[in-house]
Design an enzyme around this catalytic site. Sequence first.
Site, PDB file in Angstrom:
ATOM      1  N   GLY A 231      39.151 -27.456 -45.636  1.00 34.33           N
ATOM      2  CA  GLY A 231      38.488 -27.342 -44.345  1.00 34.33           C
ATOM      3  C   GLY A 231      39.303 -26.684 -43.253  1.00 34.33           C
ATOM      4  O   GLY A 231      38.906 -26.724 -42.085  1.00 34.33           O
ATOM      5  N   THR A 232      40.409 -26.037 -43.606  1.00 36.48           N
ATOM      6  CA  THR A 232      41.254 -25.439 -42.560  1.00 36.48           C
ATOM      7  C   THR A 232      40.524 -24.323 -41.806  1.00 36.48           C
ATOM      8  O   THR A 232      40.611 -24.239 -40.582  1.00 36.48           O
ATOM      9  CB  THR A 232      42.558 -24.874 -43.156  1.00 36.48           C
ATOM     10  OG1 THR A 232      42.241 -24.015 -44.263  1.00 36.48           O
ATOM     11  CG2 THR A 232      43.460 -25.988 -43.635  1.00 36.48           C
ATOM     12  N   GLY A 233      39.816 -23.462 -42.531  1.00 34.77           N
ATOM     13  CA  GLY A 233      39.126 -22.362 -41.872  1.00 34.77           C
ATOM     14  C   GLY A 233      38.027 -22.841 -40.946  1.00 34.77           C
ATOM     15  O   GLY A 233      37.889 -22.355 -39.807  1.00 34.77           O
ATOM     16  N   CYS A 234      37.232 -23.798 -41.408  1.00 35.42           N
ATOM     17  CA  CYS A 234      36.172 -24.380 -40.580  1.00 35.42           C
ATOM     18  C   CYS A 234      36.765 -25.014 -39.331  1.00 35.42           C
ATOM     19  O   CYS A 234      36.268 -24.825 -38.215  1.00 35.42           O
ATOM     20  CB  CYS A 234      35.406 -25.439 -41.371  1.00 35.42           C
ATOM     21  SG  CYS A 234      34.695 -24.882 -42.922  1.00 35.42           S
TER      22      CYS A 234
ATOM     23  N   THR B  95      44.562 -29.248 -47.666  1.00 37.20           N
ATOM     24  CA  THR B  95      44.202 -28.172 -46.737  1.00 37.20           C
ATOM     25  C   THR B  95      42.701 -27.889 -46.716  1.00 37.20           C
ATOM     26  O   THR B  95      42.276 -26.873 -46.175  1.00 37.20           O
ATOM     27  CB  THR B  95      44.946 -26.881 -47.109  1.00 37.20           C
ATOM     28  OG1 THR B  95      44.634 -26.544 -48.481  1.00 37.20           O
ATOM     29  CG2 THR B  95      46.448 -27.044 -46.957  1.00 37.20           C
TER      30      THR B  95
ATOM     31  N   LYS C  45      43.637 -14.340 -40.074  1.00 34.90           N
ATOM     32  CA  LYS C  45      44.510 -15.432 -40.491  1.00 34.90           C
ATOM     33  C   LYS C  45      45.432 -14.991 -41.624  1.00 34.90           C
ATOM     34  O   LYS C  45      44.975 -14.414 -42.607  1.00 34.90           O
ATOM     35  CB  LYS C  45      43.665 -16.632 -40.915  1.00 34.90           C
ATOM     36  CG  LYS C  45      42.804 -17.186 -39.784  1.00 34.90           C
ATOM     37  CD  LYS C  45      41.868 -18.269 -40.243  1.00 34.90           C
ATOM     38  CE  LYS C  45      40.750 -17.726 -41.104  1.00 34.90           C
ATOM     39  NZ  LYS C  45      39.720 -18.743 -41.422  1.00 34.90           N
TER      40      LYS C  45
END
Length: 270
Positions: A209-212, A207, A175
Amino acid sequence: MKLHTALTIAGTDPSGGAGIMADLKSFQSRHVYGMAVVTSVVAQNTTGVTKIQNIDADVVAAQIDAVFSDIRVDAVKVGMVSITPIIETIAEKMKVYAPRYLVVDPVMVATSGAYLLEETARRTLLEKLLPLASVITPNMMEGEVLSGMTIRSKDDMEKAAHAILDACGAAVLLKGGHLAQTADDYLLEKDGRGTWLFGRHIDNPNTHGTGCSLSSALASELALGHTLPEAAQLAKDYVALGIEQGLPVGHGHGPIHHFVSLYEKAGIGK
């Protein structure tokens, strides 16, 4: 109608924006039935993490057994796993049940730059769990840890992705949200094919929790039968829309809006 399913194995977030709470929301929004195994109870909110209580590894194992012994699992997403016994337990169970798709979000470095895993646990993750994955989804800081390289450009991202693929054998969705000018991600498949997924920085501080959410959306799209490049693009588009409509919840970085498209279909405003 065939029911598609996905299982998240991760920590909690009582504020609802990250961890298994975000994973279950992402599953549901992608029309996939979601299930969850808790690895740790995390005291966190939009401003940060204050305390973590890890679940005993045998309890994690029992939760995984309870799901797989009863319900078909089309895809598994693994999120934050902070200690060696839990990582080893998950790896052992994934060998036993061999889900068709295993997406691992190697949560190793906090946004602040602090390491969330001790060196031994990082080594266990790299040697025992990541080689079992269909695809892993590191951010740039985690990509630096996994590749041993400094990442400052798109060219660096490509080189780092190849180094990670060589090290663990899993496809890599690296990412690029921390790039200076773009938010492009780089997908490197196991056969060496590379694809750029183009994005833009969105001016919204919410933003959390974007990775989860990205990794669980990716698992959902794979469970639905999409190819890896298709699933990666759909997951990226989903998270971008969620960021664009991010929710002003709490005093820190609020969560993304997981249900934008469902709200729109129902004629409900944010």
